[in-house]
Design a protein around this motif. Structure first.
Motif, PDB file in Angstrom:
ATOM      1  N   VAL A  17      -3.066  -2.460   2.396  1.00  0.00           N
ATOM      2  CA  VAL A  17      -3.440  -1.462   3.550  1.00  0.00           C
ATOM      3  C   VAL A  17      -3.073  -0.247   3.222  1.00  0.00           C
ATOM      4  CG1 VAL A  17      -3.029  -0.914   6.032  1.00  0.00           C
ATOM      5  CG2 VAL A  17      -3.402  -3.346   5.276  1.00  0.00           C
ATOM      6  N   VAL A  18      -1.820  -0.161   2.837  1.00  0.00           N
ATOM      7  CA  VAL A  18      -1.442   1.460   2.381  1.00  0.00           C
ATOM      8  C   VAL A  18      -2.400   1.987   1.239  1.00  0.00           C
ATOM      9  CG1 VAL A  18       0.286   2.824   1.277  1.00  0.00           C
ATOM     10  CG2 VAL A  18       0.890   1.260   3.247  1.00  0.00           C
ATOM     11  N   LEU A  19      -2.762   1.258   0.107  1.00  0.00           N
ATOM     12  CA  LEU A  19      -3.544   1.458  -0.830  1.00  0.00           C
ATOM     13  C   LEU A  19      -4.839   2.007  -0.403  1.00  0.00           C
ATOM     14  CD1 LEU A  19      -2.471  -0.703  -3.828  1.00  0.00           C
ATOM     15  CD2 LEU A  19      -2.021   1.550  -3.430  1.00  0.00           C
ATOM     16  N   ILE A  20      -5.603   1.180   0.544  1.00  0.00           N
ATOM     17  CA  ILE A  20      -6.805   1.150   0.951  1.00  0.00           C
ATOM     18  C   ILE A  20      -6.885   2.539   1.816  1.00  0.00           C
ATOM     19  CG2 ILE A  20      -8.795   0.348   2.496  1.00  0.00           C
ATOM     20  CD1 ILE A  20      -7.815  -2.378   1.423  1.00  0.00           C
ATOM     21  N   PHE A  21      -6.176   2.535   3.036  1.00  0.00           N
ATOM     22  CA  PHE A  21      -6.182   3.669   4.028  1.00  0.00           C
ATOM     23  C   PHE A  21      -5.415   4.809   3.675  1.00  0.00           C
ATOM     24  CE2 PHE A  21      -7.017  -0.269   6.297  1.00  0.00           C
ATOM     25  CZ  PHE A  21      -8.351   0.105   6.958  1.00  0.00           C
ATOM     26  N   GLY A  22      -4.462   4.608   2.652  1.00  0.00           N
ATOM     27  CA  GLY A  22      -3.575   5.792   2.787  1.00  0.00           C
ATOM     28  C   GLY A  22      -2.356   5.970   3.531  1.00  0.00           C
ATOM     29  N   ALA A  23      -1.271   6.496   3.209  1.00  0.00           N
ATOM     30  CA  ALA A  23      -0.170   6.593   4.151  1.00  0.00           C
ATOM     31  C   ALA A  23      -0.337   7.578   5.401  1.00  0.00           C
ATOM     32  CB  ALA A  23       1.309   7.126   3.457  1.00  0.00           C
ATOM     33  N   ALA A  24      -1.102   8.498   5.022  1.00  0.00           N
ATOM     34  CA  ALA A  24      -1.322   9.722   6.045  1.00  0.00           C
ATOM     35  C   ALA A  24      -2.090   9.110   7.231  1.00  0.00           C
ATOM     36  CB  ALA A  24      -2.210  10.562   5.407  1.00  0.00           C
ATOM     37  N   LYS A  25      -3.100   8.171   7.015  1.00  0.00           N
ATOM     38  CA  LYS A  25      -3.987   7.503   7.916  1.00  0.00           C
ATOM     39  C   LYS A  25      -3.198   6.426   8.638  1.00  0.00           C
ATOM     40  CE  LYS A  25      -8.258   9.005   5.980  1.00  0.00           C
ATOM     41  NZ  LYS A  25      -9.447   8.498   5.508  1.00  0.00           N
TER      42      LYS A  25
END
Length: 55
Positions: A17-25
């Motif tokens: 999930v972090v790789l897909i959405f990115g930590a900022a989102k």
């Protein structure tokens, strides 16, 4: 289906999930999920309070 999930599975899913959405989102995503759950609970509560019409 979810009985066989372990801590490692949860960590792997979180990493994806972090790789897909990115930590900022992620905070915005979590906030929107929380709002959706709150709306669902409110709607189900009001539906349970109202008597169903008899045909």
């Amino acid at each position: 289906m979810l009985q066989n999930l372990t801590g490692w599975h949860a960590l792997l899913i979180l990493a994806v999930v972090v790789l897909i959405f990115g930590a900022a989102k992620l905070p915005a995503l979590a906030r929107s999920v929380g709002q959706s759950v709150r709306i669902l609970k409110d709607e189900s509560k009001t539906d349970a309070d109202q008597p169903s019409p008899t045909p």
